[in-house]
Design a protein around this motif. Sequence first.
Motif, PDB file in Angstrom:
ATOM      1  N   ALA A 108       0.834  -1.201   0.000  1.00 38.57           N
ATOM      2  CA  ALA A 108       0.000   0.000   0.000  1.00 38.57           C
ATOM      3  C   ALA A 108       0.868   1.250   0.000  1.00 38.57           C
ATOM      4  CB  ALA A 108      -0.927  -0.009   1.213  1.00 38.57           C
ATOM      5  N   ARG A 109       1.935   1.228   0.774  1.00 41.18           N
ATOM      6  CA  ARG A 109       2.833   2.382   0.836  1.00 41.18           C
ATOM      7  C   ARG A 109       3.515   2.620  -0.507  1.00 41.18           C
ATOM      8  NH1 ARG A 109       5.673   1.527   5.588  1.00 41.18           N
ATOM      9  NH2 ARG A 109       4.079   2.658   6.669  1.00 41.18           N
ATOM     10  N   ALA A 110       3.959   1.545  -1.162  1.00 39.64           N
ATOM     11  CA  ALA A 110       4.613   1.680  -2.463  1.00 39.64           C
ATOM     12  C   ALA A 110       3.631   2.197  -3.520  1.00 39.64           C
ATOM     13  CB  ALA A 110       5.201   0.339  -2.904  1.00 39.64           C
ATOM     14  N   GLY A 111       2.425   1.643  -3.533  1.00 37.31           N
ATOM     15  CA  GLY A 111       1.417   2.103  -4.485  1.00 37.31           C
ATOM     16  C   GLY A 111       1.027   3.548  -4.248  1.00 37.31           C
ATOM     17  N   GLY A 112       0.868   3.920  -2.987  1.00 38.72           N
ATOM     18  CA  GLY A 112       0.513   5.292  -2.638  1.00 38.72           C
ATOM     19  C   GLY A 112       1.623   6.278  -2.971  1.00 38.72           C
ATOM     20  N   ALA A 113       2.864   5.880  -2.712  1.00 35.67           N
ATOM     21  CA  ALA A 113       4.002   6.753  -3.009  1.00 35.67           C
ATOM     22  C   ALA A 113       4.131   6.988  -4.512  1.00 35.67           C
ATOM     23  CB  ALA A 113       5.288   6.154  -2.449  1.00 35.67           C
ATOM     24  N   LYS A 130       1.328   9.310  -5.534  1.00 31.75           N
ATOM     25  CA  LYS A 130       1.593  10.668  -5.046  1.00 31.75           C
ATOM     26  C   LYS A 130       2.683  11.338  -5.879  1.00 31.75           C
ATOM     27  CE  LYS A 130       0.937  13.855  -1.883  1.00 31.75           C
ATOM     28  NZ  LYS A 130      -0.331  14.527  -1.670  1.00 31.75           N
ATOM     29  N   LYS A 131       3.666  10.550  -6.312  1.00 30.26           N
ATOM     30  CA  LYS A 131       4.736  11.092  -7.143  1.00 30.26           C
ATOM     31  C   LYS A 131       4.192  11.563  -8.487  1.00 30.26           C
ATOM     32  CE  LYS A 131       7.873   8.399  -8.981  1.00 30.26           C
ATOM     33  NZ  LYS A 131       9.001   7.476  -9.136  1.00 30.26           N
ATOM     34  N   ARG A 132       3.256  10.789  -9.050  1.00 32.47           N
ATOM     35  CA  ARG A 132       2.688  11.140 -10.350  1.00 32.47           C
ATOM     36  C   ARG A 132       1.636  12.234 -10.247  1.00 32.47           C
ATOM     37  NH1 ARG A 132       0.859   6.124 -13.587  1.00 32.47           N
ATOM     38  NH2 ARG A 132       0.574   7.755 -15.130  1.00 32.47           N
ATOM     39  N   PRO A 141       0.881  14.826  -7.388  1.00 31.21           N
ATOM     40  CA  PRO A 141       1.137  15.380  -6.055  1.00 31.21           C
ATOM     41  C   PRO A 141      -0.029  16.167  -5.463  1.00 31.21           C
ATOM     42  CG  PRO A 141       2.428  16.514  -7.730  1.00 31.21           C
ATOM     43  CD  PRO A 141       1.760  15.370  -8.402  1.00 31.21           C
ATOM     44  N   MET A 142      -1.009  16.556  -6.297  1.00 28.37           N
ATOM     45  CA  MET A 142      -2.127  17.335  -5.777  1.00 28.37           C
ATOM     46  C   MET A 142      -3.165  16.473  -5.053  1.00 28.37           C
ATOM     47  SD  MET A 142      -2.667  16.157  -8.827  1.00 28.37           S
ATOM     48  CE  MET A 142      -2.694  16.920 -10.402  1.00 28.37           C
ATOM     49  N   LEU A 143      -3.095  15.160  -5.209  1.00 21.89           N
ATOM     50  CA  LEU A 143      -4.053  14.272  -4.572  1.00 21.89           C
ATOM     51  C   LEU A 143      -3.734  14.081  -3.094  1.00 21.89           C
ATOM     52  CD1 LEU A 143      -4.424  11.431  -7.228  1.00 21.89           C
ATOM     53  CD2 LEU A 143      -5.943  13.359  -6.832  1.00 21.89           C
ATOM     54  N   GLN A 144      -4.781  13.925  -2.302  1.00 26.25           N
ATOM     55  CA  GLN A 144      -4.600  13.578  -0.891  1.00 26.25           C
ATOM     56  C   GLN A 144      -4.687  12.063  -0.805  1.00 26.25           C
ATOM     57  OE1 GLN A 144      -7.824  14.556   1.726  1.00 26.25           O
ATOM     58  NE2 GLN A 144      -6.466  14.708   3.494  1.00 26.25           N
ATOM     59  N   ILE A 145      -3.596  11.419  -0.452  1.00 24.00           N
ATOM     60  CA  ILE A 145      -3.522   9.961  -0.440  1.00 24.00           C
ATOM     61  C   ILE A 145      -3.182   9.488   0.965  1.00 24.00           C
ATOM     62  CG2 ILE A 145      -2.366   7.949  -1.412  1.00 24.00           C
ATOM     63  CD1 ILE A 145      -1.798   9.665  -3.899  1.00 24.00           C
ATOM     64  N   ARG A 146      -3.973   8.515   1.447  1.00 24.82           N
ATOM     65  CA  ARG A 146      -3.758   7.923   2.768  1.00 24.82           C
ATOM     66  C   ARG A 146      -3.815   6.411   2.653  1.00 24.82           C
ATOM     67  NH1 ARG A 146      -8.264  11.215   6.159  1.00 24.82           N
ATOM     68  NH2 ARG A 146      -7.522  13.298   5.705  1.00 24.82           N
ATOM     69  N   ILE A 147      -3.151   5.755   3.589  1.00 31.83           N
ATOM     70  CA  ILE A 147      -3.253   4.303   3.718  1.00 31.83           C
ATOM     71  C   ILE A 147      -4.246   4.037   4.842  1.00 31.83           C
ATOM     72  CG2 ILE A 147      -2.058   2.174   4.307  1.00 31.83           C
ATOM     73  CD1 ILE A 147       0.504   3.496   3.240  1.00 31.83           C
ATOM     74  N   TYR A 148      -5.266   3.238   4.550  1.00 35.99           N
ATOM     75  CA  TYR A 148      -6.283   2.888   5.538  1.00 35.99           C
ATOM     76  C   TYR A 148      -5.987   1.494   6.061  1.00 35.99           C
ATOM     77  CZ  TYR A 148     -10.773   1.507   7.492  1.00 35.99           C
ATOM     78  OH  TYR A 148     -11.754   1.049   8.323  1.00 35.99           O
ATOM     79  N   ASP A 149      -5.849   1.368   7.373  1.00 40.09           N
ATOM     80  CA  ASP A 149      -5.618   0.082   8.030  1.00 40.09           C
ATOM     81  C   ASP A 149      -6.963  -0.416   8.553  1.00 40.09           C
ATOM     82  OD1 ASP A 149      -4.942  -2.069   9.635  1.00 40.09           O
ATOM     83  OD2 ASP A 149      -3.280  -1.048  10.618  1.00 40.09           O
ATOM     84  N   ARG A 202      -5.770   5.817   9.671  1.00 40.22           N
ATOM     85  CA  ARG A 202      -5.317   6.299   8.365  1.00 40.22           C
ATOM     86  C   ARG A 202      -3.942   6.921   8.517  1.00 40.22           C
ATOM     87  NH1 ARG A 202     -10.623   6.347   8.507  1.00 40.22           N
ATOM     88  NH2 ARG A 202     -11.848   5.999   6.642  1.00 40.22           N
ATOM     89  N   GLU A 203      -3.079   6.648   7.553  1.00 40.30           N
ATOM     90  CA  GLU A 203      -1.718   7.184   7.548  1.00 40.30           C
ATOM     91  C   GLU A 203      -1.535   8.028   6.301  1.00 40.30           C
ATOM     92  OE1 GLU A 203       2.742   5.444   6.737  1.00 40.30           O
ATOM     93  OE2 GLU A 203       1.253   4.138   7.648  1.00 40.30           O
ATOM     94  N   GLU A 204      -1.191   9.297   6.475  1.00 39.83           N
ATOM     95  CA  GLU A 204      -0.998  10.225   5.358  1.00 39.83           C
ATOM     96  C   GLU A 204       0.290   9.892   4.599  1.00 39.83           C
ATOM     97  OE1 GLU A 204      -2.524  13.417   3.240  1.00 39.83           O
ATOM     98  OE2 GLU A 204      -3.316  12.818   5.171  1.00 39.83           O
ATOM     99  N   ILE A 205       0.208   9.978   3.277  1.00 42.03           N
ATOM    100  CA  ILE A 205       1.416   9.770   2.459  1.00 42.03           C
ATOM    101  C   ILE A 205       1.879  11.122   1.960  1.00 42.03           C
ATOM    102  CG2 ILE A 205       2.277   8.842   0.299  1.00 42.03           C
ATOM    103  CD1 ILE A 205       0.730   6.396   0.748  1.00 42.03           C
TER     104      ILE A 205
END
Length: 101
Positions: A72-77, A80-82, A84-92, A98-101
Amino acid sequence: MRGVNPQHALAITALVQVFLVRFADSRYASFSTTSPHNENEMVVATRELPVSPYALEVDGRLRAEFATRDGARAGGAELKKRFPMLQIRIYDAQTNAREEI
């Protein structure tokens, strides 16, 4: 999406879906983009909780599920790299955190 032109929001959503399909592997749960509802019915928006332990939340909506936090962290990163304007979080799903990326 907050403060985004509706046409841009549709374009961003389409790009996110293309990204998720293009880079899908065993870490992703399958998802369908077709609606099971009759086009004349009014559909109530429901928020479905993920089945997998981790999910990506993009601008407040759950978009993809992962079996591992690292996936999830790799996909989110990458997302986010592609975009950057999106708000992306990992939901457990286990802790409902929720963890902000």
